[in-house]
Design a protein around this motif. Structure first.
Motif, mmCIF file in Angstrom:
data_model
loop_
_atom_site.group_PDB
_atom_site.id
_atom_site.type_symbol
_atom_site.label_atom_id
_atom_site.label_comp_id
_atom_site.label_asym_id
_atom_site.label_seq_id
_atom_site.Cartn_x
_atom_site.Cartn_y
_atom_site.Cartn_z
ATOM 1 N N CYS A 1 -10.918 34.254 -4.806
ATOM 2 C CA CYS A 1 -10.833 35.151 -3.645
ATOM 3 C C CYS A 1 -10.479 36.563 -4.097
ATOM 4 N N PRO A 2 -11.207 37.584 -3.625
ATOM 5 C CA PRO A 2 -10.863 38.972 -3.971
ATOM 6 C C PRO A 2 -9.415 39.297 -3.609
ATOM 7 N N ALA A 3 -8.798 40.154 -4.414
ATOM 8 C CA ALA A 3 -7.365 40.444 -4.272
ATOM 9 C C ALA A 3 -7.022 41.051 -2.920
ATOM 10 N N GLU A 4 -7.943 41.818 -2.333
ATOM 11 C CA GLU A 4 -7.616 42.505 -1.080
ATOM 12 C C GLU A 4 -7.878 41.630 0.143
ATOM 13 N N LYS A 5 -8.294 40.375 -0.069
ATOM 14 C CA LYS A 5 -8.593 39.477 1.048
ATOM 15 C C LYS A 5 -7.819 38.172 0.889
ATOM 16 N N SER A 6 -7.857 37.327 1.922
ATOM 17 C CA SER A 6 -7.199 36.028 1.863
ATOM 18 C C SER A 6 -8.011 35.013 2.646
ATOM 19 N N LEU A 7 -7.940 33.764 2.207
ATOM 20 C CA LEU A 7 -8.673 32.689 2.863
ATOM 21 C C LEU A 7 -7.824 32.104 3.987
ATOM 22 N N ASP A 8 -8.433 31.920 5.151
ATOM 23 C CA ASP A 8 -7.727 31.350 6.293
ATOM 24 C C ASP A 8 -8.722 30.544 7.119
ATOM 25 N N LEU A 9 -8.658 29.229 6.997
ATOM 26 C CA LEU A 9 -9.605 28.372 7.706
ATOM 27 C C LEU A 9 -9.474 28.492 9.221
ATOM 28 N N LYS A 10 -8.279 28.827 9.712
ATOM 29 C CA LYS A 10 -8.091 28.965 11.156
ATOM 30 C C LYS A 10 -8.923 30.107 11.727
ATOM 31 N N LYS A 11 -9.236 31.100 10.903
ATOM 32 C CA LYS A 11 -10.009 32.258 11.367
ATOM 33 C C LYS A 11 -11.511 32.063 11.168
ATOM 34 N N SER A 12 -11.908 30.903 10.664
ATOM 35 C CA SER A 12 -13.332 30.619 10.453
ATOM 36 C C SER A 12 -13.858 29.753 11.590
ATOM 37 N N SER A 13 -15.161 29.525 11.586
ATOM 38 C CA SER A 13 -15.759 28.659 12.606
ATOM 39 C C SER A 13 -15.519 27.187 12.302
ATOM 40 N N TYR A 14 -15.084 26.882 11.073
ATOM 41 C CA TYR A 14 -14.878 25.491 10.667
ATOM 42 C C TYR A 14 -13.531 24.948 11.154
ATOM 43 N N LYS A 15 -12.501 25.792 11.126
ATOM 44 C CA LYS A 15 -11.148 25.466 11.571
ATOM 45 C C LYS A 15 -10.421 24.484 10.645
ATOM 46 N N LEU B 1 -7.022 37.453 -7.136
ATOM 47 C CA LEU B 1 -5.587 37.261 -6.969
ATOM 48 C C LEU B 1 -5.304 35.775 -6.778
ATOM 49 N N PRO B 2 -4.939 35.051 -7.866
ATOM 50 C CA PRO B 2 -4.730 33.610 -7.784
ATOM 51 C C PRO B 2 -3.611 33.202 -6.836
ATOM 52 N N ALA B 3 -2.658 34.068 -6.593
ATOM 53 C CA ALA B 3 -1.477 33.657 -5.842
ATOM 54 C C ALA B 3 -1.634 33.777 -4.335
ATOM 55 N N VAL B 4 -2.830 34.087 -3.826
ATOM 56 C CA VAL B 4 -3.014 34.213 -2.388
ATOM 57 C C VAL B 4 -2.812 32.861 -1.720
ATOM 58 N N GLU B 5 -2.008 32.811 -0.677
ATOM 59 C CA GLU B 5 -1.739 31.558 0.023
ATOM 60 C C GLU B 5 -2.918 31.203 0.914
ATOM 61 N N VAL B 6 -3.366 29.957 0.864
ATOM 62 C CA VAL B 6 -4.485 29.494 1.674
ATOM 63 C C VAL B 6 -3.951 28.721 2.863
ATOM 64 N N THR B 7 -4.402 29.081 4.051
ATOM 65 C CA THR B 7 -3.924 28.426 5.259
ATOM 66 C C THR B 7 -4.930 27.388 5.710
ATOM 67 N N ASP B 8 -4.531 26.130 5.712
ATOM 68 C CA ASP B 8 -5.381 25.042 6.182
ATOM 69 C C ASP B 8 -4.619 24.317 7.284
ATOM 70 N N PRO B 9 -4.999 24.510 8.550
ATOM 71 C CA PRO B 9 -4.237 23.921 9.639
ATOM 72 C C PRO B 9 -4.176 22.410 9.595
ATOM 73 N N SER B 10 -5.171 21.761 8.948
ATOM 74 C CA SER B 10 -5.174 20.301 8.895
ATOM 75 C C SER B 10 -4.111 19.762 7.970
ATOM 76 N N THR B 11 -3.598 20.601 7.032
ATOM 77 C CA THR B 11 -2.568 20.142 6.111
ATOM 78 C C THR B 11 -1.300 20.973 6.231
ATOM 79 N N ALA B 12 -1.197 21.770 7.314
ATOM 80 C CA ALA B 12 -0.043 22.653 7.464
ATOM 81 C C ALA B 12 1.232 21.844 7.643
ATOM 82 N N ALA B 13 2.304 22.301 7.031
ATOM 83 C CA ALA B 13 3.577 21.609 7.123
ATOM 84 C C ALA B 13 4.591 22.501 7.823
ATOM 85 N N GLY B 14 5.692 21.903 8.231
ATOM 86 C CA GLY B 14 6.749 22.646 8.887
ATOM 87 C C GLY B 14 7.479 23.527 7.889
#
Length: 276
Positions: free
Chosen positions: A98-112, A160-173
């Motif tokens: 993932c490019p350093a200035e961006k981040s992956l977030d499945l919640k913001k995609s059409s896949y969810k 940027l390897p350290a970007v946190e990836v948000t996956d709502p299906s595996t999100a924890a408290g």
């Protein structure tokens, strides 16, 4: 003064006023020309801004996920990584692409959800996903001959390897951290004689990489690589008893076929590693 001089002075005065008016008209025309291009530039910029707005944030995230997926498949997904737990794909392989200035977030995609994204990639024919053990899915094959993967050009961007990836299906408290799941293979009685050569007994669990390393070492120690074709393994009696199908006369195996047959004859299981 003489009359002719008075007329002449009046004519010159009018003439001067006409020149002054002409100069004013010329200046106004020039000012209008200077303003023209400025207005045009504003309209062009507005049109370009409207074009950018046509790509929705959701479509942009879909495109970023697909780009990182192809990038990962082409650069850091090795044969030795397969089968790969689907839960490791985002953090372990797509995130580093993932490019350093961006981040992956499945919640913001059409896949969810990750499962929906993987289903879409499988429908394209890029990967094959299987449930090797109950409730645990893995990527078992990458179609490296796919046109979309072959034609994909790896972008030259800062990563940027350290970007946190948000996956709502595996999100924890906020306090709970889920265990790390590692797919394993248990030695069955059918393979006990083969693995006993390395002191590994029935019921012992190994990762796919450990199975591959064991078989590679066994072939080398017993000098079973075919001298005429390095891609083939000469099947000795121990390998034959362990890997052959019923009624099959087995003399040679391709390396990858040997690994696959061995894993297929083992019992799939999973190892849970809890944080701390």
């Amino acid at each position: 003064p003489p009359l002719e001089n008075l007329v002449l002075d009046d004519d010159l005065g009018n003439e001067g006023d006409l020149c002054k008016d002409n100069d004013l008209d010329l200046k106004e025309s020039e000012d209008g020309l200077e303003d023209g291009p400025g207005c045009g530039d504003g309209e062009t910029a507005k049109e370009e801004e409207e074009d950018d707005d046509e790509i929705s944030p959701m479509d942009q995230m879909d495109g970023l996920l697909y780009q990182c997926f192809l990038h990962a498949m082409k650069t850091n997904m090795k044969k030795s990584d397969l089968p790969l737990l689907t839960s490791k794909l985002l953090r372990g392989h797509m995130q580093p692409c993932c490019p350093a200035e961006k981040s992956l977030d499945l919640k913001k995609s059409s896949y969810k959800k990750l499962t929906k994204f993987l289903q879409a990639m499988q429908a394209r024919g890029l990967i094959q996903v299987k449930e090797l053990s109950k409730g645990v899915e893995s990527i078992v094959e990458v179609n490296r001959g796919h046109e979309e993967l072959k034609n994909f050009e790896v972008p030259e961007v800062e990563l940027l390897p350290a970007v946190e990836v948000t996956d709502p299906s595996t999100a924890a408290g906020p306090t709970y951290q889920p265990p790390e799941i590692t797919e394993m293979y248990s030695v069955t009685g059918h393979l006990a004689q083969l693995f006993r050569t390395a002191g590994i007994h029935k019921g012992h669990a190994l990762s796919a990489q450990q199975v591959r390393e064991f078989l590679t070492q066994y072939v080398r120690e017993n000098e079973l690589t075919d001298s005429s074709n390095k891609r083939l393994v000469v099947v000795d009696p121990v390998l034959c008893d362990a890997l052959r199908q019923k009624g099959e006369n087995l003399t040679h195996l391709a390396w990858e076929d040997m690994f696959t047959r061995c894993c297929d004859k083992m019992s799939p299981c999973a190892q849970l590693t809890f944080p701390g």
